[in-house]
Design a protein around this motif. Structure first.
Motif, PDB file in Angstrom:
ATOM      1  N   GLN A  27      47.190  38.276  43.491  1.00 14.89           N
ATOM      2  CA  GLN A  27      46.080  38.394  44.423  1.00 14.89           C
ATOM      3  C   GLN A  27      44.964  39.172  43.747  1.00 14.89           C
ATOM      4  O   GLN A  27      45.106  39.639  42.613  1.00 14.89           O
ATOM      5  N   SER A  28      43.837  39.324  44.450  1.00 14.38           N
ATOM      6  CA  SER A  28      42.731  40.078  43.868  1.00 14.38           C
ATOM      7  C   SER A  28      41.888  40.695  44.964  1.00 14.38           C
ATOM      8  O   SER A  28      41.933  40.281  46.128  1.00 14.38           O
ATOM      9  N   LEU A  29      41.136  41.709  44.581  1.00 13.86           N
ATOM     10  CA  LEU A  29      40.120  42.282  45.456  1.00 13.86           C
ATOM     11  C   LEU A  29      38.963  42.748  44.583  1.00 13.86           C
ATOM     12  O   LEU A  29      39.143  43.105  43.414  1.00 13.86           O
ATOM     13  N   ALA A  30      37.768  42.728  45.147  1.00  7.31           N
ATOM     14  CA  ALA A  30      36.573  43.132  44.402  1.00  7.31           C
ATOM     15  C   ALA A  30      36.330  44.622  44.600  1.00  7.31           C
ATOM     16  O   ALA A  30      36.392  45.129  45.719  1.00  7.31           O
ATOM     17  N   GLU A  35      36.199  41.801  39.945  1.00  3.62           N
ATOM     18  CA  GLU A  35      37.353  41.212  40.613  1.00  3.62           C
ATOM     19  C   GLU A  35      38.622  41.758  39.961  1.00  3.62           C
ATOM     20  O   GLU A  35      38.877  41.502  38.787  1.00  3.62           O
ATOM     21  N   ARG A  36      39.374  42.529  40.715  1.00  2.03           N
ATOM     22  CA  ARG A  36      40.550  43.198  40.181  1.00  2.03           C
ATOM     23  C   ARG A  36      41.823  42.481  40.630  1.00  2.03           C
ATOM     24  O   ARG A  36      42.012  42.187  41.809  1.00  2.03           O
ATOM     25  N   GLY A  37      42.713  42.243  39.679  1.00  8.53           N
ATOM     26  CA  GLY A  37      43.942  41.525  39.973  1.00  8.53           C
ATOM     27  C   GLY A  37      45.124  42.444  40.214  1.00  8.53           C
ATOM     28  O   GLY A  37      45.174  43.569  39.713  1.00  8.53           O
ATOM     29  N   TYR A  38      46.078  41.950  40.990  1.00  5.73           N
ATOM     30  CA  TYR A  38      47.345  42.641  41.192  1.00  5.73           C
ATOM     31  C   TYR A  38      48.385  41.630  41.633  1.00  5.73           C
ATOM     32  O   TYR A  38      48.058  40.590  42.207  1.00  5.73           O
TER      33      TYR A  38
END
Length: 302
Positions: A27-30, A35-38
């Protein structure tokens, strides 16, 4: 129950009742325009009635990523057995999703050089996990290896309101860290054969020594001394040795715990885990770091 928490619980229950599956995987969040992934790995089934899952954040080392860390630590299998949500956040890098690093202060790479707000990213990630999953905000923990272990220290210092405990692996402190606003239990694991983050402190070695800013880490024992002071522990620590495993335990107030483990036969790797690559160091099998860390974490809540 606080209004916001009640709303989160209601939304999750409605989704569960409607048969909406919880998201597992990448998933990701900004955060700050990036845009950061995890990667999220969920236990099988739902939490026991009236309970919520704990969360363990596992941070990769410098140049690593979520996939490598999941493979080398074995934390996903442990989480599925123990009913733990395991999350593998990712740092940033110049080459997209490759050669990722964390801004741990004096290390490492682009994240350090550009002063990336990794603390802010992790704070937002924890809030997102609490909103998206039936997790217990009082049982959120952080661990990591090398640069990720240093980042775990920074998170404990700057996010003590979010984390119940930390467990840096083959990491170090530098001596200019500020005392956290509140105590956080800490377990440190280091190897006596570590050339990249030497047990005695001093200039880092290994293939990526130039990814640091020139500051030399303190001896590994300084990590335990720092957290013992932050947690209000007193007196001389108890030191025991069994085979290759040396444990240093501090006398701490109720609800706080500080311990350091040094493995005599261990290099720069994840103890008890898989070798990261054919060029990576062969980890010690004297101790399984993931099992040790989870046994430590589950004794602590906010």
């Amino acid at each position: 129950m606080k209004p916001l928490l009640a709303w989160v619980v209601m939304v999750w229950c409605d989704a569960a009742a409607a048969g909406t599956p919880l998201r597992d995987g990448r998933q990701s969040l900004a955060h700050q325009g990036i845009e950061r992934g995890y990667v999220v790995r969920l236990p099988a089934g739902a939490p026991p009635a009236g309970q919520r899952w704990p969360v363990v954040l596992v941070l990769h080392g410098g140049g690593g990523d979520a996939a490598i860390t999941e493979k080398t630590t074995g934390f996903t299998a442990l989480g599925q057995r123990e009913g733990v949500v395991v999350v593998y956040p990712e740092g940033t890098g110049r080459l997209g999703n490759h050669l990722l690093t964390w801004n741990a202060g004096h290390c490492c790479g682009q994240a350090m050089q550009r002063q990336v707000d990794d603390v802010g990213f992790i704070r937002r990630l924890i809030d997102q996990l609490v909103a998206d999953y039936p997790v217990d905000a009082r049982r959120v923990y952080a661990t990591g290896i090398s640069n990720g272990g240093m980042m775990s220290h920074r998170l404990g210092i700057e996010l003590p309101d979010k984390l119940a405990a930390i467990a840096p692996v083959v990491a170090a402190l530098f001596g200019d860290e500020k005392k956290p606003a509140q105590g956080v239990s800490a377990l440190m694991i280091n190897g006596a054969l570590d050339a990249s983050v030497p047990l005695a402190g001093g200039a880092p070695g290994g293939r990526f020594a130039n990814a640091w800013d020139g500051a030399h880490p303190l001896p590994a024992a300084a990590q335990a001394s720092f957290w013992a002071a932050a947690d209000g522990c007193t007196g001389a620590p108890e030191v025991t040795t069994q085979g290759a495993v040396q444990r240093t335990r501090y006398r701490c107030p109720a609800g706080r715990e500080v311990e350091q483990i040094v493995l005599a036969d261990h290099p720069h790797a994840w103890p008890g885990g898989e070798r990261g690559s054919r060029l990576g160091a062969q980890p010690s099998m004297a101790l399984n770091a993931s099992s040790e860390i989870w046994a430590f974490f589950k004794r602590h809540t906010k």
